[in-house]
Enzyme design. Sequence first.
Site, short mmCIF file in Angstrom:
data_model
loop_
_atom_site.label_atom_id
_atom_site.label_comp_id
_atom_site.label_asym_id
_atom_site.label_seq_id
_atom_site.Cartn_x
_atom_site.Cartn_y
_atom_site.Cartn_z
N HIS A 121 -42.10 100.92 -30.37
CA HIS A 121 -43.06 101.33 -31.39
C HIS A 121 -43.82 100.15 -31.94
O HIS A 121 -43.25 99.11 -32.23
CB HIS A 121 -42.33 101.96 -32.58
CG HIS A 121 -42.17 103.42 -32.40
ND1 HIS A 121 -43.16 104.30 -32.70
CD2 HIS A 121 -41.14 104.13 -31.93
CE1 HIS A 121 -42.75 105.51 -32.42
NE2 HIS A 121 -41.52 105.44 -31.94
N ASN A 176 -55.94 121.64 -29.74
CA ASN A 176 -55.99 122.43 -28.50
C ASN A 176 -55.56 123.86 -28.79
O ASN A 176 -54.88 124.12 -29.77
CB ASN A 176 -55.06 121.81 -27.45
CG ASN A 176 -53.61 121.73 -27.93
OD1 ASN A 176 -53.26 120.84 -28.70
ND2 ASN A 176 -52.80 122.67 -27.50
N HIS A 227 -51.56 115.36 -23.17
CA HIS A 227 -51.56 114.55 -24.39
C HIS A 227 -52.89 113.82 -24.55
O HIS A 227 -53.39 113.66 -25.66
CB HIS A 227 -50.39 113.56 -24.34
CG HIS A 227 -50.22 112.77 -25.60
ND1 HIS A 227 -50.03 113.36 -26.83
CD2 HIS A 227 -50.23 111.43 -25.83
CE1 HIS A 227 -49.91 112.41 -27.76
NE2 HIS A 227 -50.04 111.24 -27.18
N1 HPA Z 1 -47.83 122.14 -28.96
C1 HPA Z 1 -47.00 121.32 -29.63
N2 HPA Z 1 -47.39 120.19 -30.18
C2 HPA Z 1 -48.70 119.86 -30.09
C3 HPA Z 1 -49.61 120.67 -29.43
C4 HPA Z 1 -49.15 121.89 -28.83
O1 HPA Z 1 -49.92 122.66 -28.21
N3 HPA Z 1 -50.83 120.05 -29.51
C5 HPA Z 1 -50.64 118.92 -30.23
N4 HPA Z 1 -49.34 118.79 -30.58
#
Ligand code: HPA
Length: 266
Positions: A56, A229, A241
Site C-alpha cells: 500500500h 458501472n 476494474h
Molecule cells: N460490484 C462491486 N463493487 C464494485 C462494483 C461492482 O459492480 N463497481 C465498483 N465497485
Amino acid sequence: MIAAAQALVSRIGPDVPEIAIVLGSGLGALADALESPVTVPYGEVPGFPDPGVAGHQGVFVFGRLGGVPVMLQSGRFHLYEGHDPATVILPVRTFAALGAKTVIVTNAAGGIRRTFTPPVLMLIADHINLMWRSPLQGAIVGVEERFPDMSEPYDGELRSLARQTALAAGITIHEGVYAGVLGPAYETVAEIRMLERMGADAVGMSTVPEVIAARANGMRVLGISTVSNVVAGMGPGPLSHDDVLAASREVRGDLEALVRGVIQQL
Ligand code: HPA
C-alpha cells in the site's frame, strides 16, 4: 491509536482539522487539490502495517480545501486484501483519536437501481452489511460504543446539505442504499438479483467497516458513492476494474465540487 494520533500531531501541530475525508477508487486526485498540504505516509504512523508488506502506498494528507482545514485518507485497506477488519478501520480510528467530528466517505460502486446511468453520484442513505463481520468485534477501543446505534449511520442533516449543495451547483445526485460485500470477485447475476430484492441500490467492497467505526466513535458521516458501472447482468458486458477507475474519474469533478460545497457550510 493514541500513538498514531500523537505522531501525526507532532507533524502537523495542535490545530487538527475537524473534517476527515476518505478517498475511494479513482478519487485520489482530490489530495492534489489541497492547499498547504502536509503528507504523511502510513509507514510513518505507529501501528500501521508496513507498506512494503501490505503493498500500500497510502498517505494521510493534511491541508485546506477552499480554505477549510481537512485531513484526507488516500489509500484504503480492504477486507478483500486479507486485512483484519481492525486494520481496515485504523485510519478512521486515527481520525477519531485526532478529534475529527465529521467523516466524508467516498467509494466506487456498481449501480443496481435500474434508472442509474453510470457514472453518477449517489448519496448513501443507508447500508446493508454483507461482509459478514464487524470491525468492532473484540475489545472495546478507546471511547467507542460497544453497541452503537445504526438507525441513521449517514447523517440526515449532512445529506440534506449535500442535496442542497448539488442543486445549487447543478450537480445531479441520487440517493440510495449501499450494499457492502467482501469481494474481490464482482457479483454473479443471481447475487445481483438477491441484492436488488434486499433493497440495495448500489454495491461495493468498502465503506461499511469505516462507517461502523465512525459511528462507534460518535463522528457524523456523509457517504458518497461514485456509481461507476452497471452491475453484472444488467449492463453490456464483463466488468473490469480499469473501467471502474475510468468512470470514477469522469465524475470526480462533480464529486470534488460537491465535497467543497458541503465543507464550506459545516
Ligand atoms: N460490484 C462491486 N463493487 C464494485 C462494483 C461492482 O459492480 N463497481 C465498483 N465497485
